[in-house]
Design an enzyme around this catalytic site. Structure first.
Site, PDB file in Angstrom:
ATOM      1  CB  THR A 154      -0.928  -0.032   1.236  1.00 49.25           C
ATOM      2  OG1 THR A 154      -1.823  -1.129   1.062  1.00 49.25           O
ATOM      3  CG2 THR A 154      -1.721   1.233   1.403  1.00 49.25           C
ATOM      4  CB  THR A 194       0.656  -3.372   6.363  1.00 53.85           C
ATOM      5  OG1 THR A 194      -0.642  -3.412   5.765  1.00 53.85           O
ATOM      6  CG2 THR A 194       1.253  -1.996   6.235  1.00 53.85           C
TER       7      THR A 194
END
Ligand code: ASP
Length: 332
Positions: A12, A93
């Site tokens: 991300t 993540t």
């Protein structure tokens, strides 16, 4: 001025959404490492950073081949460049904690390896990636980071690879280290480690990673888990199994009877738990079932350890000895 190596893998932090209000429906792993650096011009005042792109994927799509490349590149960089201060890795993540733990078990160098990601794509209002990256570089450059092992920097907190985990699907403060808390924090005043780093165990320092990895499925505990999952794994001849047991790593009666009735050689098996914090201790039936308690490791980290143990050719006794050695032990 010392140098850093930035290895970009996607996630991300390198994600793009349709507009700045898009926080969920975006593409991860679009921007390249150079783009991430360009978004933080303040980094130029801190150090020289050489960028390499290892992958550009959503971290759910990370492959063992990427891990292999990452490990060999970090080992080579530390071996070849005595002036390299440390390595920063940008990463999605979702599986960041697995890569951090893998590197902790394989990279034997006191210089910091710091993983960093973001919960909001680079195109979002208040994207957290640029500040997280700036702080990861601050941490990688400080001598106090030495000896703490592989680190994760998110939202101003510095976590150790063994404990850190992603605990929330949303929000910039999604990471925590259950049972211990972060090792330190970083802010505009500097990098703070309340405790000094020390020497650490790197159990697989010399291990070469293969192209083909052993199959190690994770089975999830719940009320009346489907025994067919475990039976299918045993019939498929998997090399290892990680149980996400209920409570303190409890296996169901159904799973235990499948193991006890299995006529063949059992895989190497670890019992972790689904609680999210606290250890799994040895119990009387472990020997009979052929399983071992995973200590404080969550299931996904237990799988990393078990996979490396299998690659290294450890048997149940060898893995038990490794698990009982500090600091892999089951401290709560
Ligand atoms: N889907 C993303 C990933 O690559 C999530 C993130 O990076 O926050 O893991």
């Amino acid at each position: 001025m010392s140098r850093l190596l930035l290895l970009a893998t996607g996630g991300t932090i390198a994600g793009r959404g349709a507009d700045s209000a898009t926080l969920n429906d975006y593409s991860a792993g679009v921007l390249r490492g150079e783009d991430l650096l360009a978004a933080v011009p303040q980094l130029q005042d801190l150090t020289t950073i050489n960028v390499e792109q290892i992958a550009n994927v959503d971290s759910a799509d990370l492959l063992f081949a990427h891990w292999r490349d990452l490990v060999s590149r970090i080992r080579e960089a530390f071996r070849m460049d005595p002036d390299l201060a440390g390595v920063v890795i940008t990463h999605g993540t979702n599986t960041l904690e697995e890569t951090a733990w893998l590197l902790q078990l394989l990279i034997d160098d006191p210089r910091p390896v710091v993983l960093v990601g973001a919960m909001r794509p680079a195109t979002a209002l208040s994207a957290d990636g640029p500040l997280n990256l700036f702080q990861a570089v601050q941490v990688a450059l400080t001598s106090e980071a030495r000896g703490h092992g592989v680190l994760v920097v998110m939202d101003g907190q510095i976590h150790g690879a063994q404990r850190v985990t992603k605990l929330a699907t949303q929000g910039v403060g999604a990471f925590a280290s259950p049972g211990s808390g972060p090792l330190g924090w970083v802010d505009d005043v500097g990098v703070h480690f309340p405790m000094a780093g020390g020497s650490r165990q790197v159990p697989f320092a010399g291990l070469d990673l293969p192209e083909q990895w052993p199959q190690v499925p994770i089975l999830y505990g719940c009320v009346e888990p489907e025994a067919l999952m475990l039976t299918a794994c045993l019939h498929a001849g998997v090399a290892g199994v990680v149980f996400t047991g209920t409570g303190a790593g409890q296996l169901s009666a159904g799973e235990r009877s499948v193991l006890l009735a299995w006529p063949g050689k059992r895989p190497l098996m670890l019992r972790s738990n689904r609680c999210g914090s606290g250890p799994v201790h040895r119990c009387a039936e472990d020997e009979r079932l052929g399983v071992l308690p995973a200590g404080s490791l969550n299931p996904q980290k237990a799988r990393v350890l078990l996979s490396l143990a299998l690659i290294a050719g450890l048997d149940r006794e060898g893995l038990a000895a490794l698990l009982s050695a500090t600091p892999l032990s089951a401290t709560p």
